[in-house]
Design a protein around this motif. Structure first.
Motif, mmCIF file in Angstrom:
data_model
loop_
_atom_site.group_PDB
_atom_site.id
_atom_site.type_symbol
_atom_site.label_atom_id
_atom_site.label_comp_id
_atom_site.label_asym_id
_atom_site.label_seq_id
_atom_site.Cartn_x
_atom_site.Cartn_y
_atom_site.Cartn_z
ATOM 1 N N ASP A 80 -31.055 2.902 16.520
ATOM 2 C CA ASP A 80 -30.104 2.234 17.401
ATOM 3 C C ASP A 80 -29.754 0.842 16.839
ATOM 4 N N HIS A 81 -28.555 0.383 17.083
ATOM 5 C CA HIS A 81 -28.081 -0.963 16.674
ATOM 6 C C HIS A 81 -28.724 -1.518 15.410
ATOM 7 N N HIS A 181 -24.772 -3.785 27.939
ATOM 8 C CA HIS A 181 -26.220 -3.689 27.704
ATOM 9 C C HIS A 181 -26.978 -4.454 28.783
ATOM 10 N N HIS A 215 -22.941 3.245 25.426
ATOM 11 C CA HIS A 215 -24.126 2.373 25.382
ATOM 12 C C HIS A 215 -24.285 1.691 26.733
ATOM 13 N N HIS A 237 -26.613 6.275 26.513
ATOM 14 C CA HIS A 237 -27.833 5.500 26.235
ATOM 15 C C HIS A 237 -28.428 4.913 27.507
HETATM 16 ZN ZN LIG Z 1 -26.612 -0.012 22.704
#
Ligand SMILES: [Zn+2]
Length: 289
Positions: A80-81, A181, A215, A237
């Motif tokens: 991820d990221h 997020h 996300h 996510h």
């Molecule tokens: Zn994310």
């Protein structure tokens, strides 16, 4: 043999989404695995750069591979990221199924140029690896925030999405469509839910024609999630909700057994607490009642 590409193909056919759950330890991995097994649906395990640093890149790859082999199940691993070629390279070489190469903080042209380079390098290491690119602003950090950031200026446009996918050849796109997020305190209390721009998702899907990832799914309105999946989201996510469940479960295990010191008697409370969240999210994403 299970592959993430096949699992993504299935999501298109069935209008469902694969649940992506971040893990930082074996407790969380056990919880995600157990929920996927119970509901017989694919799961995507995510590890951010910080989570990878804690567990170990090759160690988490070995753990997920061992589960997939022993139980013949659709459990996959995503870096991820990932913000640098070096870290993406390490994940590709460790055998990850997918990498989110995230240069969304850079100006668009630079993001396009460098993501394109990354796709070429990573595919030369493992042609089966799926690379996800990101454009727009969805905030940073799967944490509990005091104040809502203003992300309205960073929403992804359908034309940008098409240009980005065509130029970079990413397999998967992560757009900014009202998602964010982390969670606000009011969301943790259940007083407020995140809302998504459903028509923007449909327009982006129509323009970009690749699998889309949502996300920052924690704390999102359930009906919006269903509509987002119907509009073309293939992966969702969830991280912050799991972190909260992990902490609450751990606290429960400690409080219920104040004199216990055996980790394997305390930690199952955390496994169950996280697993409950994963199960409920997987039901929603896969249309299971
Ligand atoms: Zn994310």
């Amino acid at each position: 043999m299970h592959s993430l590409s096949d699992a993504l193909e299935q999501t298109k056919k069935n209008t469902v989404a694969i649940g992506h759950f971040n893990v930082a330890d074996l407790v969380m991995l056990k919880a995600v695995f157990a929920a996927g097994q119970e509901l017989k649906v694919p799961v995507l395990v995510g590890v951010s750069e910080g989570e990878r640093e804690f567990i170990g890149v090759r160690q988490i790859a070995a753990l997920v591979r061992s589960l997939r082999e022993e139980f013949d199940c659709a459990i996959f691993l995503n870096a991820d990221h990932t913000h640098s070629i070096a870290k993406a390279d390490a994940a590709a070489k460790a055998g990850f199924d997918a990498i989110v190469f995230d240069l969304s903080a850079l100006p668009f042209e630079q993001n396009v140029r460098q993501t394109k380079e990354a796709v070429e390098i990573l595919k030369s290491i493992d042609p089966a690896l799926l690379v996800e690119g990101e454009i727009g602003d969805i905030g940073i950090g799967s944490e509990i925030h005091e104040e809502a950031p203003d992300l309205s200026k960073g929403l992804t446009s359908p034309s940008e999405a098409k240009q980005f996918v065509d130029s970079t050849r990413v397999d998967i796109l992560a757009p900014a469509v009202g998602n964010m997020h982390g969670m606000l305190n009011s969301m943790v209390q259940g007083q407020r839910r995140k809302r998504l721009d459903i028509s923007r998702i449909a327009e982006i899907k129509n323009a970009a024609r690749v699998p889309l990832t949502l996300h920052g799914g924690s704390g999102t309105d359930d009906e919006d999630l269903r509509r987002a999946i119907a509009a073309g989201i293939n992966i969702v996510h969830i991280n912050t909700e799991l972190r909260i469940a992990w902490r609450r479960g751990l606290e429960e295990g400690l409080a219920k057994q104040p004199h216990e010191i055996a980790p394997y008697k305390i930690l199952p409370f955390a496994v169950e607490s996280v697993s409950q969240v994963v199960r409920s999210r997987l039901r929603l994403f896969n249309g299971i009642r």
